[in-house]
Design a protein around this motif. Sequence first.
Motif, PDB file in Angstrom:
ATOM      1  N   ARG A   1       1.050  -0.928  -0.105  1.00 28.60           N
ATOM      2  CA  ARG A   1       0.247  -0.372   0.174  1.00 28.60           C
ATOM      3  C   ARG A   1       0.487   1.451  -0.005  1.00 28.60           C
ATOM      4  NH1 ARG A   1      -4.896  -1.582  -1.863  1.00 28.60           N
ATOM      5  NH2 ARG A   1      -5.834  -2.828  -0.823  1.00 28.60           N
ATOM      6  N   PRO A   2       0.344   2.886  -0.792  1.00 28.79           N
ATOM      7  CA  PRO A   2       1.154   3.338  -0.350  1.00 28.79           C
ATOM      8  C   PRO A   2       1.595   3.778   1.372  1.00 28.79           C
ATOM      9  CG  PRO A   2      -1.089   3.978  -1.407  1.00 28.79           C
ATOM     10  CD  PRO A   2      -1.119   2.851  -0.689  1.00 28.79           C
ATOM     11  N   PRO A   3       2.712   4.580   1.271  1.00 25.09           N
ATOM     12  CA  PRO A   3       3.054   5.306   2.225  1.00 25.09           C
ATOM     13  C   PRO A   3       2.413   6.077   3.520  1.00 25.09           C
ATOM     14  CG  PRO A   3       4.150   6.711   0.352  1.00 25.09           C
ATOM     15  CD  PRO A   3       3.126   5.329  -0.337  1.00 25.09           C
ATOM     16  N   GLY A   4       1.677   5.854   4.459  1.00 21.48           N
ATOM     17  CA  GLY A   4       1.155   6.609   5.460  1.00 21.48           C
ATOM     18  C   GLY A   4      -0.772   5.876   5.122  1.00 21.48           C
ATOM     19  N   ALA A   5      -0.715   4.746   4.617  1.00 24.59           N
ATOM     20  CA  ALA A   5      -2.080   3.935   4.753  1.00 24.59           C
ATOM     21  C   ALA A   5      -2.390   3.613   5.494  1.00 24.59           C
ATOM     22  CB  ALA A   5      -1.829   2.758   3.512  1.00 24.59           C
ATOM     23  N   VAL A   6      -3.707   3.420   6.525  1.00 25.16           N
ATOM     24  CA  VAL A   6      -4.121   3.199   7.626  1.00 25.16           C
ATOM     25  C   VAL A   6      -4.163   1.816   7.156  1.00 25.16           C
ATOM     26  CG1 VAL A   6      -5.341   5.069   7.860  1.00 25.16           C
ATOM     27  CG2 VAL A   6      -6.109   3.517   7.118  1.00 25.16           C
ATOM     28  N   ASP A   7      -4.608   0.925   8.549  1.00 25.72           N
ATOM     29  CA  ASP A   7      -4.231  -0.778   8.401  1.00 25.72           C
ATOM     30  C   ASP A   7      -5.262  -1.067   7.333  1.00 25.72           C
ATOM     31  OD1 ASP A   7      -6.846  -1.335   9.979  1.00 25.72           O
ATOM     32  OD2 ASP A   7      -6.576  -0.223  11.333  1.00 25.72           O
ATOM     33  N   GLU A   8      -5.096  -2.422   7.142  1.00 25.74           N
ATOM     34  CA  GLU A   8      -5.616  -3.307   6.131  1.00 25.74           C
ATOM     35  C   GLU A   8      -7.406  -2.895   5.841  1.00 25.74           C
ATOM     36  OE1 GLU A   8      -5.865  -4.101   1.944  1.00 25.74           O
ATOM     37  OE2 GLU A   8      -3.822  -2.999   2.803  1.00 25.74           O
ATOM     38  N   ALA A   9      -7.540  -3.233   7.128  1.00 25.51           N
ATOM     39  CA  ALA A   9      -9.315  -3.658   7.463  1.00 25.51           C
ATOM     40  C   ALA A   9      -9.224  -2.071   7.611  1.00 25.51           C
ATOM     41  CB  ALA A   9      -8.890  -4.174   8.529  1.00 25.51           C
ATOM     42  N   SER A  10      -8.921  -0.756   8.049  1.00 25.80           N
ATOM     43  CA  SER A  10      -9.422   0.069   7.854  1.00 25.80           C
ATOM     44  C   SER A  10      -9.380   1.059   6.581  1.00 25.80           C
ATOM     45  CB  SER A  10      -9.013   1.603   8.379  1.00 25.80           C
ATOM     46  OG  SER A  10      -9.010   0.274  10.134  1.00 25.80           O
TER      47      SER A  10
ATOM     48  N   SER B   1      11.270  12.072  -1.412  1.00 22.31           N
ATOM     49  CA  SER B   1      10.195  13.154  -1.000  1.00 22.31           C
ATOM     50  C   SER B   1       9.188  13.542  -1.285  1.00 22.31           C
ATOM     51  CB  SER B   1      11.301  14.021  -1.775  1.00 22.31           C
ATOM     52  OG  SER B   1      10.959  13.733  -3.273  1.00 22.31           O
ATOM     53  N   CYS B   2       8.653  12.401  -1.602  1.00 22.98           N
ATOM     54  CA  CYS B   2       6.961  13.026  -2.363  1.00 22.98           C
ATOM     55  C   CYS B   2       6.336  12.576  -1.158  1.00 22.98           C
ATOM     56  CB  CYS B   2       6.981  12.011  -3.540  1.00 22.98           C
ATOM     57  SG  CYS B   2       5.217  11.914  -4.395  1.00 22.98           S
ATOM     58  N   ILE B   3       5.018  13.517  -0.891  1.00 17.59           N
ATOM     59  CA  ILE B   3       4.202  13.278  -0.160  1.00 17.59           C
ATOM     60  C   ILE B   3       2.607  13.851  -0.634  1.00 17.59           C
ATOM     61  CG2 ILE B   3       5.626  13.830   1.777  1.00 17.59           C
ATOM     62  CD1 ILE B   3       4.694  16.929   1.655  1.00 17.59           C
ATOM     63  N   LEU B   4       2.362  13.360  -2.071  1.00 19.40           N
ATOM     64  CA  LEU B   4       1.382  13.914  -2.485  1.00 19.40           C
ATOM     65  C   LEU B   4       0.053  13.359  -1.834  1.00 19.40           C
ATOM     66  CD1 LEU B   4       2.885  15.078  -6.217  1.00 19.40           C
ATOM     67  CD2 LEU B   4       2.311  16.125  -3.903  1.00 19.40           C
ATOM     68  N   CYS B   5       0.435  11.874  -1.992  1.00 19.94           N
ATOM     69  CA  CYS B   5      -0.875  11.097  -1.914  1.00 19.94           C
ATOM     70  C   CYS B   5      -1.438  10.748  -0.274  1.00 19.94           C
ATOM     71  CB  CYS B   5      -0.251   8.809  -2.123  1.00 19.94           C
ATOM     72  SG  CYS B   5       0.878   8.757  -0.467  1.00 19.94           S
ATOM     73  N   GLY B   6      -1.088  11.260   0.203  1.00 18.61           N
ATOM     74  CA  GLY B   6      -1.402  11.838   1.917  1.00 18.61           C
ATOM     75  C   GLY B   6      -2.580  12.687   1.797  1.00 18.61           C
ATOM     76  N   GLN B   7      -1.540  13.230   0.534  1.00 16.23           N
ATOM     77  CA  GLN B   7      -2.324  15.215   0.620  1.00 16.23           C
ATOM     78  C   GLN B   7      -3.446  15.318  -0.373  1.00 16.23           C
ATOM     79  OE1 GLN B   7       0.895  17.813  -1.203  1.00 16.23           O
ATOM     80  NE2 GLN B   7       1.802  18.316   1.505  1.00 16.23           N
ATOM     81  N   VAL B   8      -4.190  13.958  -1.188  1.00 13.98           N
ATOM     82  CA  VAL B   8      -4.737  14.202  -1.689  1.00 13.98           C
ATOM     83  C   VAL B   8      -6.057  13.473  -1.482  1.00 13.98           C
ATOM     84  CG1 VAL B   8      -3.607  15.119  -4.159  1.00 13.98           C
ATOM     85  CG2 VAL B   8      -4.059  12.384  -4.011  1.00 13.98           C
ATOM     86  N   CYS B   9      -5.977  11.974  -0.710  1.00 15.22           N
ATOM     87  CA  CYS B   9      -6.895  11.230   0.097  1.00 15.22           C
ATOM     88  C   CYS B   9      -8.477  11.917   0.318  1.00 15.22           C
ATOM     89  CB  CYS B   9      -6.204  10.541   0.387  1.00 15.22           C
ATOM     90  SG  CYS B   9      -6.886   9.247   1.450  1.00 15.22           S
ATOM     91  N   PRO B  10      -9.232  12.082   0.389  1.00 18.07           N
ATOM     92  CA  PRO B  10     -10.029  12.837   0.770  1.00 18.07           C
ATOM     93  C   PRO B  10     -10.709  11.946   1.607  1.00 18.07           C
ATOM     94  CG  PRO B  10     -10.804  11.239  -1.472  1.00 18.07           C
ATOM     95  CD  PRO B  10      -9.666  11.068  -0.898  1.00 18.07           C
ATOM     96  N   THR B  11      -9.985  10.536   2.064  1.00 11.30           N
ATOM     97  CA  THR B  11     -11.245   9.542   3.111  1.00 11.30           C
ATOM     98  C   THR B  11     -10.078   9.417   4.300  1.00 11.30           C
ATOM     99  OG1 THR B  11     -10.835   8.214   2.074  1.00 11.30           O
ATOM    100  CG2 THR B  11     -12.912   8.796   1.250  1.00 11.30           C
ATOM    101  N   GLY B  12      -9.331   9.906   4.227  1.00 11.23           N
ATOM    102  CA  GLY B  12      -8.287   9.553   5.321  1.00 11.23           C
ATOM    103  C   GLY B  12      -7.607   8.425   5.302  1.00 11.23           C
ATOM    104  N   ALA B  13      -8.007   7.324   4.337  1.00 10.83           N
ATOM    105  CA  ALA B  13      -8.023   6.107   4.181  1.00 10.83           C
ATOM    106  C   ALA B  13      -6.360   6.006   3.807  1.00 10.83           C
ATOM    107  CB  ALA B  13      -7.783   5.306   2.430  1.00 10.83           C
ATOM    108  N   ILE B  14      -5.225   6.782   3.537  1.00 12.42           N
ATOM    109  CA  ILE B  14      -3.996   7.537   2.919  1.00 12.42           C
ATOM    110  C   ILE B  14      -3.688   8.180   4.737  1.00 12.42           C
ATOM    111  CG2 ILE B  14      -2.347   8.058   1.728  1.00 12.42           C
ATOM    112  CD1 ILE B  14      -2.639   6.634   0.159  1.00 12.42           C
ATOM    113  N   TRP B  15      -3.175   9.066   5.594  1.00 11.38           N
ATOM    114  CA  TRP B  15      -3.375   9.872   6.132  1.00 11.38           C
ATOM    115  C   TRP B  15      -1.962  11.026   5.578  1.00 11.38           C
ATOM    116  CZ3 TRP B  15       1.356  10.629   8.617  1.00 11.38           C
ATOM    117  CH2 TRP B  15       1.766   9.274   8.805  1.00 11.38           C
ATOM    118  N   GLU B  16      -2.769  12.155   6.011  1.00 16.89           N
ATOM    119  CA  GLU B  16      -1.560  13.099   5.638  1.00 16.89           C
ATOM    120  C   GLU B  16      -0.218  13.527   6.444  1.00 16.89           C
ATOM    121  OE1 GLU B  16      -1.604  18.287   4.253  1.00 16.89           O
ATOM    122  OE2 GLU B  16      -3.686  16.942   4.965  1.00 16.89           O
ATOM    123  N   PHE B  17       0.467  13.244   5.711  1.00 24.71           N
ATOM    124  CA  PHE B  17       2.144  13.354   6.297  1.00 24.71           C
ATOM    125  C   PHE B  17       3.137  14.672   6.558  1.00 24.71           C
ATOM    126  CE2 PHE B  17       1.874   9.872   3.484  1.00 24.71           C
ATOM    127  CZ  PHE B  17       3.155  10.379   2.688  1.00 24.71           C
TER     128      PHE B  17
END
Length: 220
Positions: free
Chosen positions: A26-35, A82-98
């Motif tokens: 999963r992408p960096p910053g992803a929450v646990d798999e069930a969540s 150095s990329c943190i974009l996936c956490g910035q654009v995720c609208p639901t918190g599946a990937i937390w912003e870091f």
Amino acid sequence: VAGAAALPLFRSTAGRTVEVPDRLIRPPGAVDEASFRERCIRCGECMKVCPNNALHPAMLEAGLEGIWSPVLAPRIGYCEPSCILCGQVCPTGAIWEFTSQEKGWAGSRTNAKPIRIGTAFYDRGRCLPWAMGTECIVCEEWCPTSPKAIFLRPAEATDSEGKTKQVRQPYVEPERCVGCGACEFACPVQDRPAVYVTSIGENRSKTNQILLRRPRKGPG
């Protein structure tokens, strides 16, 4: 639209721990798999912003419920340090912003340990220095961690004529590896690469680890 409509039919992970397949990264910053499966709406925003085209929609490797959710495909692209974009654009918190400091793959860190999404392993039967006595240090050159998670050791290799020569064989230091996939992406071996990344060692899971601590025996 059809996928979003069918998603409730696939829900089966609410309130329980989900075992993560070894190549489901999963992408960096992803929450646990069930969540993650509960929160991810398959909008594709993280895939769109990935600068190295490393994130792709899952098919059946994540089960029916995980179809079209984002997974890292290192052979196609690696996670930019150095990329943190996936956490910035995720609208639901599946990937937390870091932040890049919290990610810890480039520059100074604010935490003792970086975000880890997996660990690299070698298939020595396919690795050029290990299996064929051919010099190759591409994976070590591409490793972005500092100090590098991949290191080289000199060894003697013997060819079919009995002649010996020096080659440098690669090893992985698992404590330094973050699972970015740069080594797998760059490996020159065609078809299946000689170095590959699995999800084991990801820090979002307490159980998907290389070594689990054995519980201590009680008194008596």
